[in-house]
Design a protein around this motif. Structure first.
Motif, PDB file in Angstrom:
ATOM      1  N   GLN A 100       0.753  -1.269   0.124  1.00 39.86           N
ATOM      2  CA  GLN A 100      -0.011   0.033  -0.004  1.00 39.86           C
ATOM      3  C   GLN A 100       0.894   1.260   0.113  1.00 39.86           C
ATOM      4  N   SER A 101       1.879   1.404   0.611  1.00 36.24           N
ATOM      5  CA  SER A 101       2.840   2.430   0.534  1.00 36.24           C
ATOM      6  C   SER A 101       4.235   2.148   0.822  1.00 36.24           C
ATOM      7  N   ASP A 154      -8.825   5.074  -3.332  1.00 36.84           N
ATOM      8  CA  ASP A 154      -7.495   4.621  -3.366  1.00 36.84           C
ATOM      9  C   ASP A 154      -7.538   3.586  -4.409  1.00 36.84           C
ATOM     10  N   SER A 160      -1.845   7.054   2.386  1.00 33.82           N
ATOM     11  CA  SER A 160      -2.000   5.657   2.088  1.00 33.82           C
ATOM     12  C   SER A 160      -2.575   4.926   3.497  1.00 33.82           C
ATOM     13  N   ALA A 170      -5.681   2.625   3.215  1.00 34.28           N
ATOM     14  CA  ALA A 170      -5.915   1.310   2.803  1.00 34.28           C
ATOM     15  C   ALA A 170      -5.809   0.496   3.630  1.00 34.28           C
ATOM     16  N   HIS A 188      -3.782   7.086  -3.558  1.00 30.22           N
ATOM     17  CA  HIS A 188      -4.695   7.557  -2.490  1.00 30.22           C
ATOM     18  C   HIS A 188      -5.024   8.914  -2.329  1.00 30.22           C
ATOM     19  N   TYR A 231      -4.907  -0.004  -5.158  1.00 26.73           N
ATOM     20  CA  TYR A 231      -3.584  -0.464  -4.872  1.00 26.73           C
ATOM     21  C   TYR A 231      -3.818  -2.034  -4.995  1.00 26.73           C
ATOM     22  N   ASN A 290       0.394   2.166  -6.531  1.00 28.13           N
ATOM     23  CA  ASN A 290      -0.717   2.492  -5.517  1.00 28.13           C
ATOM     24  C   ASN A 290      -0.765   4.052  -5.595  1.00 28.13           C
TER      25      ASN A 290
END
Length: 416
Positions: free
Chosen positions: A33-34, A126, A53, A56, A112, A128, A110
């Motif tokens: 996710q990040s 978002d 992020s 998520a 967001h 991802y 990803n």
């Protein structure tokens, strides 16, 4: 003719089961996710909320933002999968089946966006990926019905909202549209076709995709401005993957395979000890036992029955706020395997350790760049696989597998 149909059905059930069980194990959870989270082994990621992020992991954490926040980036996952001490046997005739590296590199992007409406409400969107991997044993692998090619990708499109109840409690919820794609190819080995001339050349050739609808809920409790806790639950849907697939040299147009993705629950904590240093942690449960069977619309019985077990992540990390320009972080995660009695050489699974580090470079007060790095260390796993038909073992494989990975992430974030 009836005996041949029974023979082919047996091959179908066994070999598709082998191909599919290798495609959905704990090793396919990306945690992508990040880049920020990657740099701390995702410790505290359901509540830290240092960029967009966080939505998520926990939609309720959007309530912690008082400005519009945007983040975008990617992670690269490079796996090294070694198969050693491997013996492939066809009717008692043995040969080596070692393989140096069946891993590959997967890129997971990803993006967001969190938009506060007022001091109570916020919404966000978002995109991802939660799951994905790619392995390739090549066309000439000795035990080709156990190796072959595997590629799995999912894409999660999320829409969520949050509500601040009071100065301590916030809640959030969201919907997730999950797109899943899978490509699997298994062929019988030269040795097996020589011993059993009627054995099919194409054991499995699957190229399918589909959608599912999931949801997530979460909450955040702020003890004070330096200590907070977060909890979230993500329901993952069954993805109906459709394609024109081939099993045992037989084509099945409009075949539909049901892929049961695991639900996840996470608890996180964050504690700012002083101006310079904070500690954070997470415990995550992954419902891998959801994979009880793999079902196809082309068959009246399950393709394969599984014996998976639920997985757990235990992560702890620290953040050092060096100055207004640099933030440094590190983390450690212990990640438990989902595989139990069923193991395989194609993307093997084991308990794993994550050693992570990263940093944030603050370009100005509104924008920054994050970098994260993780070395994922697996364990040796003893693998034993076999193919039978009518009670007779046609081939077998014993081996020791070891899987490590290097993960790197880069991300840009901005507030407005």
């Amino acid at each position: 003719m009836n005996k041949m149909r029974v023979y082919r059905k047996s091959i179908l059930a066994v070999m598709v089961g082998l191909a599919s069980q290798q495609a959905f194990a704990a090793g396919f959870q990306l945690n992508a996710q990040s880049a920020t989270g990657l740099g701390r082994a995702f410790a505290g990621d359901a509540v830290i909320a240092d960029n967009a992020s966080v939505m998520a992991r926990n939609a309720a954490a959007m309530a912690l933002f008082d400005k519009t926040a945007f983040s975008m980036g990617f992670e690269s996952i490079t796996s090294k999968i070694e198969v050693k001490d491997a013996t492939y046997s066809v009717f008692g005739s043995d040969q080596s089946a070692n393989y140096g590296n069946a891993g590959d590199t997967t890129i997971a992007p990803n993006i967001h966006l969190i938009v506060p409406i007022n001091d109570k409400f916020a919404w966000g969107v978002d995109v991802y990926s939660n799951f994905g991997t790619k392995t390739d044993f090549g066309d000439n692998y000795t035990a080709s019905e156990y190796g072959g090619f595997t590629e799995i990708k999912t894409l999660n499109l999320g829409l969520a909202g949050s509500y601040r109840i009071d100065e301590h409690w916030s809640v959030g919820a969201g919907l997730d549209i999950v797109y899943g794609y899978g490509k699997l190819k298994r062929t019988s080995s030269d040795a097996l076709r020589t011993a059993v001339p009627s054995y099919p050349t194409t054991v499995a050739n699957i190229d399918a995709d589909g959608f599912g609808l999931g949801f997530n809920i979460g909450t955040v409790y702020e003890l004070d401005d330096k200590n907070r806790f977060g909890f979230s639950y993500h329901y993952q849907p069954d993805v109906k993957a459709k394609g024109d697939d081939t099993y045992a040299d037989t084509s099945y147009p409009d075949d539909e395979v049901t892929l049961k993705l695991p639900d996840m629950a996470e608890f996180s904590g964050y504690h700012r000890l002083n101006q310079e240093f904070a500690v954070h942690y997470s415990i995550q449960w992954i419902n891998w036992s959801e994979f009880d069977t793999l079902d196809s619309s082309s068959l009246s019985v399950p393709i394969k029955t599984y014996n998976w077990k639920d997985g757990w992540h235990y992560a702890v990390g620290g953040t050092y706020y060096l100055n207004s320009t640099w933030t440094l972080r590190a983390g450690y995660m212990y990640d438990t395997s989902a595989q139990d009695s069923l193991t395989s050489i194609s993307v093997p699974d084991s308990d794993r350790q994550w050693f992570s580090t990263g940093f944030t470079y603050h370009i100005d007060e509104e924008s920054n760049v994050d970098f994260g790095f993780t070395y994922l260390l697996g364990k040796d796993v003893n693998v034993s696989e076999s193919t039978t038909s009518g009670g007779t073992e046609l081939s077998s494989l014993t081996a020791v597998t070891h899987a490590d990975a290097i993960l790197m992430g880069l991300q840009y974030s901005r507030t407005f």
